[in-house]
Design a protein around this motif. Sequence first.
Motif, mmCIF file in Angstrom:
data_model
loop_
_atom_site.group_PDB
_atom_site.id
_atom_site.type_symbol
_atom_site.label_atom_id
_atom_site.label_comp_id
_atom_site.label_asym_id
_atom_site.label_seq_id
_atom_site.Cartn_x
_atom_site.Cartn_y
_atom_site.Cartn_z
ATOM 1 N N ALA A 151 0.810 -1.219 0.000
ATOM 2 C CA ALA A 151 0.000 0.000 0.000
ATOM 3 C C ALA A 151 0.843 1.269 0.000
ATOM 4 O O ALA A 151 0.306 2.355 -0.239
ATOM 5 C CB ALA A 151 -0.932 0.005 1.210
ATOM 6 N N VAL A 152 2.149 1.138 0.270
ATOM 7 C CA VAL A 152 3.006 2.330 0.278
ATOM 8 C C VAL A 152 4.066 2.267 -0.822
ATOM 9 O O VAL A 152 4.916 3.153 -0.909
ATOM 10 C CB VAL A 152 3.683 2.518 1.652
ATOM 11 N N ALA A 196 -4.070 10.080 -2.761
ATOM 12 C CA ALA A 196 -4.646 9.924 -1.424
ATOM 13 C C ALA A 196 -3.557 9.786 -0.362
ATOM 14 O O ALA A 196 -3.638 10.375 0.722
ATOM 15 C CB ALA A 196 -5.567 8.708 -1.396
ATOM 16 N N ALA A 197 -2.512 9.025 -0.665
ATOM 17 C CA ALA A 197 -1.439 8.827 0.305
ATOM 18 C C ALA A 197 -0.685 10.119 0.582
ATOM 19 O O ALA A 197 -0.376 10.444 1.735
ATOM 20 C CB ALA A 197 -0.475 7.756 -0.205
ATOM 21 N N LEU A 226 9.942 0.949 3.818
ATOM 22 C CA LEU A 226 8.585 0.411 3.787
ATOM 23 C C LEU A 226 7.978 0.381 5.188
ATOM 24 O O LEU A 226 6.819 0.772 5.385
ATOM 25 C CB LEU A 226 8.582 -0.994 3.195
ATOM 26 N N LEU A 227 8.748 -0.064 6.160
ATOM 27 C CA LEU A 227 8.236 -0.122 7.530
ATOM 28 C C LEU A 227 7.943 1.274 8.064
ATOM 29 O O LEU A 227 6.931 1.499 8.730
ATOM 30 C CB LEU A 227 9.236 -0.843 8.429
ATOM 31 N N ALA A 228 8.840 2.223 7.769
ATOM 32 C CA ALA A 228 8.624 3.599 8.229
ATOM 33 C C ALA A 228 7.365 4.193 7.604
ATOM 34 O O ALA A 228 6.563 4.844 8.285
ATOM 35 C CB ALA A 228 9.848 4.454 7.905
ATOM 36 N N ALA A 229 7.164 3.963 6.308
ATOM 37 C CA ALA A 229 5.976 4.505 5.637
ATOM 38 C C ALA A 229 4.701 3.825 6.120
ATOM 39 O O ALA A 229 3.661 4.479 6.271
ATOM 40 C CB ALA A 229 6.120 4.347 4.127
ATOM 41 N N GLN A 230 4.762 2.534 6.372
ATOM 42 C CA GLN A 230 3.594 1.835 6.905
ATOM 43 C C GLN A 230 3.165 2.415 8.252
ATOM 44 O O GLN A 230 1.976 2.534 8.536
ATOM 45 C CB GLN A 230 3.907 0.352 7.075
ATOM 46 N N ARG A 231 4.140 2.766 9.061
ATOM 47 C CA ARG A 231 3.833 3.228 10.418
ATOM 48 C C ARG A 231 3.587 4.729 10.498
ATOM 49 O O ARG A 231 2.799 5.182 11.327
ATOM 50 C CB ARG A 231 4.990 2.854 11.358
ATOM 51 N N GLY A 232 4.278 5.493 9.652
ATOM 52 C CA GLY A 232 4.207 6.939 9.788
ATOM 53 C C GLY A 232 3.628 7.679 8.605
ATOM 54 O O GLY A 232 3.513 8.905 8.640
ATOM 55 N N GLY A 278 3.343 8.268 4.142
ATOM 56 C CA GLY A 278 4.259 8.535 3.038
ATOM 57 C C GLY A 278 4.307 7.372 2.075
ATOM 58 O O GLY A 278 3.647 6.338 2.264
ATOM 59 N N LEU A 279 5.085 7.539 1.025
ATOM 60 C CA LEU A 279 5.247 6.526 -0.010
ATOM 61 C C LEU A 279 6.723 6.189 -0.187
ATOM 62 O O LEU A 279 7.597 6.983 0.179
ATOM 63 C CB LEU A 279 4.673 7.014 -1.339
#
Length: 244
Positions: A7-8, A20-21, A56-62, A64-65
């Motif tokens: 999703a990111v 949207a992101a 990827l983990l940072a964007a999932q949690r915080g 961004g793309l």
Amino acid sequence: MSADPAAVQFELLLPSEIRAALAQRSLVYLPLGTYEWHGEHLPVGLDGLTAHGLCLLAAQRGGGLVLPPLYYGTGGGHAEYPWTIMAGTDEIRPLLRQTLRRLAAFEAGAVVILSGHFAGEQIELIRGLEAEWAGSGDRMRVRALAVSMATGLGFAPDHAARFETTLLSALWPDRARIDLLPALAEAPSIDPGGNEMGAQRHDPAHPLFGIFGPDPRRFDPAEALPLREAMVDWLLGEAGALQG
């Protein structure tokens, strides 16, 4: 945020999903790596794999793309090693400049460049781009980072040794193959003066050929997840500071 890494991932998204992101958080991560020898026990794409995985983990949690990783890196003294493909600074810089220009045209608010390859030449390149962009007057903000810049980890940066083996294993556990190295009991590392960064490790006959730092055969899987989480926390902190 999203529990799904897809999703990111910029390259997998439809235009409406990108809009949207970025409306939710106007931040783009740009991971960098290399094609580079990392011993018999680690993949040649390690630098890009770790940078991409952390982003990827940072964007999932915080929010961004994350753009796909650029696997062409520069510097580090391993250019002639097996399965290593390096590029020149002057070949990489135009690609990164164009990426920043286009992200600015899309009205991205901030870009975090994260390099899993932390040779001096690579860091000089991305820091130069950060300074160049800061002087351009554009509203988009750029921060250049490398995984070696994280602090408070209990690990020193290395090449294919304890730090990189542990971090890679936290993201791609089946790609850290310590069993492919000579057994420690049968082939102890012979480093004159205990110098784990010495020239002797450029010798293909050395049991840790091309590995610079603490012996990865002493790798402790229990350290992998805490290291990954500390790295993601650091990356999120840097992104937060960039955007105020």
